[in-house]
Design a protein around this motif. Sequence first.
Motif, short mmCIF file in Angstrom:
data_model
loop_
_atom_site.label_atom_id
_atom_site.label_comp_id
_atom_site.label_asym_id
_atom_site.label_seq_id
_atom_site.Cartn_x
_atom_site.Cartn_y
_atom_site.Cartn_z
N GLU A 70 4.58 -155.77 46.85
CA GLU A 70 4.70 -157.16 47.30
C GLU A 70 3.68 -157.47 48.38
O GLU A 70 3.13 -158.58 48.43
N LEU A 115 0.46 -158.23 46.64
CA LEU A 115 0.48 -159.53 45.98
C LEU A 115 0.42 -160.67 47.00
O LEU A 115 -0.25 -161.68 46.77
N ARG A 116 1.11 -160.51 48.11
CA ARG A 116 1.05 -161.55 49.15
C ARG A 116 -0.36 -161.68 49.70
O ARG A 116 -0.81 -162.79 50.03
N LEU A 139 2.34 -164.22 45.24
CA LEU A 139 3.76 -163.90 45.18
C LEU A 139 4.56 -165.12 45.58
O LEU A 139 4.64 -165.47 46.75
N ARG A 191 8.34 -167.09 45.08
CA ARG A 191 9.71 -167.09 44.58
C ARG A 191 10.62 -167.76 45.59
O ARG A 191 10.21 -168.00 46.72
#
Length: 242
Positions: free
Chosen positions: A231, A234-235, A240, A242
């Motif tokens: 994560e 991805l950040r 990312l 959601r």
Amino acid sequence: MADPAQRLIASALRLREAIARVPVGAPVTHIYNPLEYAWEPHRCYLERFGGRGATVLLLGMNPGPFGMAQSGVPFGDIGMVRDWLGINGRIKRPDHEHPKRPVSGFDCRRGEVSGQRLWGWARDAYGTPALFFDRFFVWNYCPLAFMEASGRNVTPDKLPAATRKLLYEPCNHALREVVGCIAATHVVGIGRFAFDRAVAALEETPVMFGCGPHPSPANPAANRDWSAQFETALRGLGVLFR
């Protein structure tokens, strides 16, 4: 023009034919091509999840012996494929099956840790496959699994240089097609091999590249909260949500 899922299916069929013509010698004695013997669930995966509008491609290396080699789905741990992705289907036996690496398909009793971690993260982060695949699509750079006479797995980067050159050409072409099919804006290598291959294959393609840790237990760092590390990667790319 055909929808993205149908274009992905056509691309996978072309790749299946192209890689079948690549000669692979020592130390490899057995080659599994799940695009052949596990085509039914693989096609289902592409049809169901390949046309949902994802623009972030998560790119793996090649099938694991208890993952895609059994289920036909990238990172395809049987439990995750059947119970979360909702995919099942007929699995044939590969030609020249290794006695120590039998393919039992959805009857396989062994799990694939890499697939459990990747799809487990997707499930925990997004809840449903639909929400995950609205954003991401998962694909393996090379669809072949390679084994030595002992049954030991051989990753593509450990193949002889001449073999790698012949193998990478159709895999590069297929990756470019996949990126075009889903109109990817980002390609994230799951592990350094996938990242390096993506950069080499897509150097003239206007996408952003990233690299996350591979979830395999063979990667010591992955055994320390792999999901959080992934994560973070991805950040850092700003993908990312959601």
